[in-house]
Motif scaffolding. Structure first.
Motif, mmCIF file in Angstrom:
data_model
loop_
_atom_site.group_PDB
_atom_site.id
_atom_site.type_symbol
_atom_site.label_atom_id
_atom_site.label_comp_id
_atom_site.label_asym_id
_atom_site.label_seq_id
_atom_site.Cartn_x
_atom_site.Cartn_y
_atom_site.Cartn_z
ATOM 1 N N GLY A 1 0.816 -1.213 0.000
ATOM 2 C CA GLY A 1 0.000 0.000 0.000
ATOM 3 C C GLY A 1 0.847 1.260 0.000
ATOM 4 N N VAL B 1 -5.274 5.271 -0.173
ATOM 5 C CA VAL B 1 -4.632 3.953 -0.225
ATOM 6 C C VAL B 1 -4.355 3.443 1.176
ATOM 7 C CG1 VAL B 1 -2.503 2.740 -0.855
ATOM 8 C CG2 VAL B 1 -3.652 4.189 -2.524
ATOM 9 N N ASN B 2 -3.887 4.311 2.066
ATOM 10 C CA ASN B 2 -3.656 3.894 3.454
ATOM 11 C C ASN B 2 -4.959 3.511 4.144
ATOM 12 O OD1 ASN B 2 -0.705 4.331 4.598
ATOM 13 N ND2 ASN B 2 -1.054 5.900 3.061
ATOM 14 N N VAL C 1 -5.824 0.034 2.918
ATOM 15 C CA VAL C 1 -4.965 -0.967 3.550
ATOM 16 C C VAL C 1 -5.455 -1.279 4.963
ATOM 17 C CG1 VAL C 1 -2.645 -1.380 4.465
ATOM 18 C CG2 VAL C 1 -2.934 -0.464 2.163
#
Length: 315
Positions: A244, A296-297, A300
């Motif tokens: 990620g 994206v984090n 994840v």
């Protein structure tokens, strides 16, 4: 789980707000603006004309008012106008996003395709000749800058093929475009695959020393079952984290690679906008990179529960 998702979502919004303020303020703190550049290049120093142009661009207003105007317009889908091309910023940015997205996706695909399996093999064959070889390869990948590796690839094509695989605005079909993007993607993905491989190896070695792995072997489980069904499934969580992070890094880390391979993507366009102090383009592109990184984090974090049922989030 629901409460955790709400907290993470609110934290994501707060982070993006802080990033937007930081991006906007930092661009205004930098000495010089587009008006100074335009007048210096034209050789004109007419104060009245300069003030009139600053008023047209909104640079004469207080910085807080400029920020509120930017955020409000951005919420409406209006990113302003490019100071250099005098075109809507959205029209300048949108055509370049798919090119960079394809390049980043290919680079991430190559890094995962080679990084995870080779990391597992290196851990399973610990302290063998193959393990030492893969460790040397991974160290090489971490040591070689992607742009330098890209230059070596270009020189190799010139030397042995007699042509340069430079990306064209109008590639001849899907496979031609895929081929032209695969070369810089491999150069960028080599470093990411090396990082993923080393992390996969260390994570696998840690899991393979656990008691339940020895118990599975004592019960007669096959090597494949132990390595892949038991060990890899529990070792994949930190690997997903680094994947990620690399996915977010690739969006903003392709600046030199796109320049070397003449790829008309977002990263290369950002360099050109910075050179001309084109504030609407720069701040919107940097904000786009920040949004991608934060989202994206968030994805994840949400994937942790799916990948590891042992993790429970308290409301």
């Amino acid at each position: 789980m629901g409460a955790y998702m709400i907290r993470r979502f609110l934290l994501m919004i707060l982070t993006l707000f802080g990033m937007s303020v930081l991006i906007f303020v930092m661009l205004r703190v930098v000495p010089g603006n587009i008006v100074d550049i335009l007048f210096d290049s034209a050789g004109m120093v007419n104060p009245a004309d300069k003030k009139r142009l600053e008023a047209e661009l909104g640079l004469d207003k207080p910085i807080v008012q400029q920020y509120v105007t930017w955020i409000t317009n951005m919420m409406k889908g209006d990113l302003g106008y490019s100071y250099v091309s005098e075109k809507p910023a959205l029209d300048e940015i949108l055509p370049r996003i798919p090119v960079t997205a394809k390049l980043a996706a290919l680079a991430l695909f190559f890094s995962v395709l080679f990084g995870v399996p080779l990391g597992v093999i290196s851990a399973v064959r610990q302290n063998t000749g193959l393990d030492y070889f893969l460790r040397v390869v991974s160290l090489s990948g971490l040591s070689l800058p992607s742009f330098w590796l890209g230059l070596l690839i270009l020189m190799a094509f010139v030397q042995y093929a007699g042509w340069i695989p430079i990306y064209s605005d109008a590639p001849r079909g899907f496979f031609h475009e895929l081929f032209l993007l695969s070369i810089p993607a491999a150069a960028v993905g080599f470093r990411a695959s090396a990082l993923i491989m080393r992390l996969t190896r260390s994570s696998m070695l840690e899991v393979l020393r656990q008691d339940y792995i020895r118990t599975a072997r004592a019960k007669g489980a096959s090597a494949n079952s132990v390595n892949y069904d038991h060990a890899l499934r529990n070792a994949v969580l930190p690997v997903v984290t680094i994947i990620g992070i690399e996915a977010a890094f690739l969006i903003g880390g392709l600046i030199v690679t796109e320049t070397v391979f003449n790829i008309p993507g977002v990263a290369r366009f950002l360099v050109e906008a910075i050179r001309w102090r084109d504030y609407p383009i720069v701040q919107n592109l940097v904000m786009l990179i920040a949004v991608v990184t934060v989202v994206v984090n968030f994805i994840v974090d949400m994937a942790y529960v799916v990948l590891d049922p042992r993790i429970k989030y308290e409301g």
